[in-house]
Design an enzyme around this catalytic site. Structure first.
Site, PDB file in Angstrom:
ATOM      1  N   GLN A  24       1.836  -6.260  -3.137  1.00 28.67           N
ATOM      2  CA  GLN A  24       2.310  -6.367  -1.755  1.00 28.67           C
ATOM      3  C   GLN A  24       3.604  -5.564  -1.580  1.00 28.67           C
ATOM      4  O   GLN A  24       3.717  -4.513  -2.177  1.00 28.67           O
ATOM      5  CB  GLN A  24       2.497  -7.838  -1.333  1.00 28.67           C
ATOM      6  CG  GLN A  24       1.188  -8.615  -1.187  1.00 28.67           C
ATOM      7  CD  GLN A  24       0.589  -9.071  -2.507  1.00 28.67           C
ATOM      8  OE1 GLN A  24       1.242  -9.733  -3.292  1.00 28.67           O
ATOM      9  NE2 GLN A  24      -0.647  -8.734  -2.766  1.00 28.67           N
ATOM     10  N   HIS A  83      -4.743  -1.834  -5.818  1.00 28.18           N
ATOM     11  CA  HIS A  83      -3.951  -0.718  -6.322  1.00 28.18           C
ATOM     12  C   HIS A  83      -4.876   0.399  -6.796  1.00 28.18           C
ATOM     13  O   HIS A  83      -5.719   0.192  -7.668  1.00 28.18           O
ATOM     14  CB  HIS A  83      -3.043  -1.192  -7.469  1.00 28.18           C
ATOM     15  CG  HIS A  83      -2.005  -2.178  -7.014  1.00 28.18           C
ATOM     16  ND1 HIS A  83      -1.065  -2.701  -7.843  1.00 28.18           N
ATOM     17  CD2 HIS A  83      -1.774  -2.722  -5.794  1.00 28.18           C
ATOM     18  CE1 HIS A  83      -0.285  -3.532  -7.158  1.00 28.18           C
ATOM     19  NE2 HIS A  83      -0.705  -3.561  -5.915  1.00 28.18           N
ATOM     20  N   ASP A  90       0.805  -1.220   0.000  1.00 24.54           N
ATOM     21  CA  ASP A  90       0.000   0.000   0.000  1.00 24.54           C
ATOM     22  C   ASP A  90       0.843   1.277   0.000  1.00 24.54           C
ATOM     23  O   ASP A  90       0.459   2.290   0.596  1.00 24.54           O
ATOM     24  CB  ASP A  90      -0.978   0.006   1.193  1.00 24.54           C
ATOM     25  CG  ASP A  90      -1.878  -1.219   1.183  1.00 24.54           C
ATOM     26  OD1 ASP A  90      -2.227  -1.663   0.079  1.00 24.54           O
ATOM     27  OD2 ASP A  90      -2.220  -1.725   2.268  1.00 24.54           O
ATOM     28  N   GLU A  91       1.966   1.226  -0.663  1.00 25.29           N
ATOM     29  CA  GLU A  91       2.863   2.381  -0.720  1.00 25.29           C
ATOM     30  C   GLU A  91       2.417   3.392  -1.773  1.00 25.29           C
ATOM     31  O   GLU A  91       2.918   4.529  -1.812  1.00 25.29           O
ATOM     32  CB  GLU A  91       4.295   1.930  -1.065  1.00 25.29           C
ATOM     33  CG  GLU A  91       4.945   0.981  -0.054  1.00 25.29           C
ATOM     34  CD  GLU A  91       4.662  -0.488  -0.376  1.00 25.29           C
ATOM     35  OE1 GLU A  91       3.810  -0.755  -1.240  1.00 25.29           O
ATOM     36  OE2 GLU A  91       5.290  -1.366   0.242  1.00 25.29           O
TER      37      GLU A  91
HETATM   38  P1  GDP Z   1      -0.800   0.268  -3.577  1.00 25.43           P
HETATM   39  O1  GDP Z   1      -1.410  -0.994  -3.092  1.00 25.43           O
HETATM   40  O2  GDP Z   1       0.680   0.328  -3.329  1.00 25.43           O
HETATM   41  O3  GDP Z   1      -1.116   0.580  -5.013  1.00 25.43           O
HETATM   42  O4  GDP Z   1      -1.431   1.450  -2.704  1.00 25.43           O
HETATM   43  P2  GDP Z   1      -3.000   1.601  -2.309  1.00 25.43           P
HETATM   44  O5  GDP Z   1      -3.749   2.020  -3.505  1.00 25.43           O
HETATM   45  O6  GDP Z   1      -3.476   0.393  -1.585  1.00 25.43           O
HETATM   46  O7  GDP Z   1      -2.904   2.729  -1.210  1.00 25.43           O
HETATM   47  C1  GDP Z   1      -2.384   3.984  -1.501  1.00 25.43           C
HETATM   48  C2  GDP Z   1      -3.478   5.035  -1.217  1.00 25.43           C
HETATM   49  O8  GDP Z   1      -2.871   6.308  -1.148  1.00 25.43           O
HETATM   50  C3  GDP Z   1      -4.505   5.143  -2.309  1.00 25.43           C
HETATM   51  O9  GDP Z   1      -5.732   5.534  -1.739  1.00 25.43           O
HETATM   52  C4  GDP Z   1      -3.961   6.249  -3.214  1.00 25.43           C
HETATM   53  O10 GDP Z   1      -4.966   6.923  -3.952  1.00 25.43           O
HETATM   54  C5  GDP Z   1      -3.357   7.160  -2.188  1.00 25.43           C
HETATM   55  N1  GDP Z   1      -2.173   7.916  -2.621  1.00 25.43           N
HETATM   56  C6  GDP Z   1      -1.185   7.558  -3.466  1.00 25.43           C
HETATM   57  N2  GDP Z   1      -0.234   8.503  -3.506  1.00 25.43           N
HETATM   58  C7  GDP Z   1      -0.622   9.496  -2.669  1.00 25.43           C
HETATM   59  C8  GDP Z   1      -0.045  10.739  -2.243  1.00 25.43           C
HETATM   60  O11 GDP Z   1       1.042  11.118  -2.640  1.00 25.43           O
HETATM   61  N3  GDP Z   1      -0.757  11.460  -1.319  1.00 25.43           N
HETATM   62  C9  GDP Z   1      -1.952  11.045  -0.827  1.00 25.43           C
HETATM   63  N4  GDP Z   1      -2.553  11.821   0.066  1.00 25.43           N
HETATM   64  N5  GDP Z   1      -2.520   9.886  -1.209  1.00 25.43           N
HETATM   65  C10 GDP Z   1      -1.866   9.121  -2.100  1.00 25.43           C
HETATM   66  P1  IMO Z   2      -0.997  -4.249  -2.199  1.00 27.83           P
HETATM   67  O1  IMO Z   2      -0.509  -4.810  -3.514  1.00 27.83           O
HETATM   68  C1  IMO Z   2      -0.957  -4.702   2.132  1.00 27.83           C
HETATM   69  C2  IMO Z   2      -1.109  -8.797   3.697  1.00 27.83           C
HETATM   70  C3  IMO Z   2      -2.350  -9.259   4.423  1.00 27.83           C
HETATM   71  C4  IMO Z   2      -1.716 -10.233   5.406  1.00 27.83           C
HETATM   72  C5  IMO Z   2      -0.628 -10.888   4.577  1.00 27.83           C
HETATM   73  C6  IMO Z   2      -1.013 -12.207   3.961  1.00 27.83           C
HETATM   74  O2  IMO Z   2      -2.278  -3.519  -2.302  1.00 27.83           O
HETATM   75  O3  IMO Z   2       0.094  -3.472  -1.539  1.00 27.83           O
HETATM   76  P2  IMO Z   2      -2.554 -12.893   1.912  1.00 27.83           P
HETATM   77  O4  IMO Z   2      -4.015 -12.667   1.653  1.00 27.83           O
HETATM   78  O5  IMO Z   2      -1.648 -12.317   0.875  1.00 27.83           O
HETATM   79  O6  IMO Z   2      -2.240 -14.331   2.193  1.00 27.83           O
HETATM   80  O7  IMO Z   2      -2.256 -12.100   3.286  1.00 27.83           O
HETATM   81  O8  IMO Z   2      -0.307  -9.956   3.560  1.00 27.83           O
HETATM   82  N1  IMO Z   2      -1.349  -8.260   2.335  1.00 27.83           N
HETATM   83  C7  IMO Z   2      -1.254  -6.964   2.006  1.00 27.83           C
HETATM   84  N2  IMO Z   2      -1.020  -5.884   2.768  1.00 27.83           N
HETATM   85  N3  IMO Z   2      -1.099  -4.569   0.800  1.00 27.83           N
HETATM   86  C8  IMO Z   2      -1.315  -5.643   0.008  1.00 27.83           C
HETATM   87  O9  IMO Z   2      -1.333  -5.563  -1.326  1.00 27.83           O
HETATM   88  C9  IMO Z   2      -1.438  -6.911   0.617  1.00 27.83           C
HETATM   89  N4  IMO Z   2      -1.668  -8.155   0.150  1.00 27.83           N
HETATM   90  C10 IMO Z   2      -1.594  -8.978   1.208  1.00 27.83           C
HETATM   91  O10 IMO Z   2      -2.979  -8.188   5.076  1.00 27.83           O
HETATM   92  O11 IMO Z   2      -1.107  -9.541   6.457  1.00 27.83           O
HETATM   93 MG    MG Z   3      -2.948  -1.648  -1.839  1.00 22.67          MG
END
Ligand code: GDP
Ligand code: IMO
Ligand code: MG
Length: 426
Positions: free
Chosen positions: A223, A41, A13-14
């Site tokens: 992840q 994502h 979730d970066e």
């Molecule tokens: P991913 O799994 O690495 O693609 O990340 P996620 O989508 O799960 O979580 C990132 C969250 O942060 C999402 O809601 C994005 O829309 C949001 N996001 C991404 N970059 C930025 C940023 O620079 N600032 C803010 N405030 N939100 C961001």
């Molecule tokens: P993105 O791509 C954050 C975590 C789960 C759990 C562990 C194992 O959006 O960054 P799983 O269902 O994979 O067997 O769960 O990994 N996990 C994530 N945490 N972002 C993800 O994906 C994740 N995908 C799995 O919460 O701790």
């Molecule tokens: Mg994510």
């Protein structure tokens, strides 16, 4: 043209979706190499928000071929639903290519994921319950059913019956569940086969041909490094290799075809699910990071645990992935804090650590050593160039770069494409 891996340098979730989407503007092919629909994502385009779980983040550009590689596990129902959702929003998913060698997530994988978690009780991993772990278990125990098997009904039925005999025994005798019906699963999956047939191909060959043409290719990790089955905080990890080496295996290319490895790093850090987390904040500051950062899971809606940036873990991610650069995200979230901290070392069980500890017991007892940075206290989400940022924010970025030892070339200050600043090499 280069081939770049984009991966999570923390616990997921970066902002991989945002960064991949941005870079995909000039890409020809975007490939997912591991994981499945445990990923979530997010991409924000003007006032539209897309949440992708299995389809690569390049899909929004009609010029990109999105590819799901052999290293992924595929729930065909979810894949078809994701395609349908995109179609309903005006995005054409017909270009999506899927490896015939990828493994299928079956209904018994989802069921087992849920009951095993329940069985583990306090030791639970906090999985996404999407069947990811059980599907990879079958892959490695050679019980797996691959996407290509969908197109040979006799073989599919045979493999399903062998697997189901074993799974139903587990479900009924170990976990006290009702057995699953093979006929029903067979019929359901044969419908998916019909709908998926035009998408299935030898994706390793497709990517190789693109590399030979000199196409611009992105390999999108799901992840993150600390969730890697080998290099993460085992057993609180996912069941695949999000680290850069996983890209070569999960696509079927030589490691020498990868030119850049871009680590996506959140300006603080978060984790979903259980497991050690040295810089986790259990106080009001932690709550503020969660609320201001909108740290709720895309897939499960779960509240993410949050804390200050961990430079020990970051240097580890630089090392195990061979990061060549960093994209720093969510810097805007830190605008609300008077003082911002970075962990530069830990103490655990009486010893000081500057390298990420490999022993679970050590990791659990880590107390971070922080250095403190002055906040900037102004909204930076509208900044249009990196140079416009307040001095304190630039100093914070410089310091992260210094600690990581690789350049930060991109700084993100909001979810939208436009809220991205290019940082020139210092
Ligand atoms: P991913 O799994 O690495 O693609 O990340 P996620 O989508 O799960 O979580 C990132 C969250 O942060 C999402 O809601 C994005 O829309 C949001 N996001 C991404 N970059 C930025 C940023 O620079 N600032 C803010 N405030 N939100 C961001
Ligand atoms: P993105 O791509 C954050 C975590 C789960 C759990 C562990 C194992 O959006 O960054 P799983 O269902 O994979 O067997 O769960 O990994 N996990 C994530 N945490 N972002 C993800 O994906 C994740 N995908 C799995 O919460 O701790
Ligand atoms: Mg994510």
């Amino acid at each position: 043209m280069p081939a770049s891996v984009i991966l999570g340098a923390q616990w997921g979730d970066e902002g991989k979706g945002k960064i991949t989407d941005l870079l995909a503007e000039t890409a020809d092919v975007v490939v997912r190499y591991q994981g499945g629909n445990n990923a979530g994502h997010t991409i924000v385009v003007e006032d539209e928000r897309f949440a992708l779980s299995l389809i690569p983040s390049g899909v929004l550009y009609p010029t990109v071929t999105p590819v799901i590689g052999n290293g992924c596990v595929i729930d065909p129902k979810v894949l078809l639903e994701e395609m349908a959702t995109l179609r309903s929003r005006g995005i054409d998913p017909s270009r999506v290519l899927v490896s015939g060698n990828a493994h299928l997530i079956m209904p018994y994988h989802r069921k087992l994921d849920a009951v095993i978690e329940r069985y583990l009780g306090e030791a639970m991993i906090g999985t996404t319950k999407r069947g990811i772990g059980p599907a990879y278990m079958d892959k490695y125990s050679r019980f797996g059913i691959r996407v290509q098997d969908l197109f040979d009904p006799k073989i599919f039925r045979k493999k399903l019956d062998v697997a189901l005999k074993d799974k139903n025994r587990q479900l009924t005798k170990v976990y006290n569940q009702l057995p699953l019906d093979g006929e029903q699963i067979f019929d359901e999956y044969m419908v998916y086969a019909d709908q998926l047939t035009e998408h299935i191909t030898d994706t390793s060959l497709v990517v190789w041909e693109a590399l030979e043409r000199g196409d611009n290719i992105l390999f999108e990790g799901a992840q993150g490094t600390l969730l890697d089955i080998d290099h993460g905080t085992y057993p609180f990890v996912t069941s695949s290799n999000p680290t850069a080496g996983g890209a070569a295996v999960g696509i079927g290319i030589g490691p020498n075809r990868i030119d850049h490895v871009i680590g996506v790093v959140k300006a603080y850090i978060s984790r979903v699910g259980t497991g050690p987390f040295p810089t986790e904040l259990h106080d009001e500051t932690g709550d503020q990071l969660i609320e201001i950062g909108g740290e709720y899971g895309v897939v499960t809606g779960r509240r993410r645990r949050c804390g200050w940036l961990d430079a020990v873990a970051l240097r580890y991610a630089v090392r195990v992935n061979g990061l060549t650069e960093i994209a720093l995200t969510k810097l805007d979230v830190l605008s609300h804090f008077d003082s911002i901290k970075i962990a530069t070392a830990y103490t655990s069980l009486g010893e000081r650590y500057t390298e990420f500890p490999r022993q679970q017991r050590v990791l659990y007892n880590c107390v971070p050593h922080y250095e403190e940075h002055e906040g900037w206290n102004v909204d930076i989400s509208e900044a249009s160039t990196y140079e416009d940022l307040p001095e304190q924010a630039k100093r914070y970025v410089d310091r992260i770069e210094e600690l990581a030892g690789v350049p930060i070339r991109t700084v993100s200050v909001g979810p939208a494409r436009a809220a991205t600043l290019e940082r020139k090499p210092t």
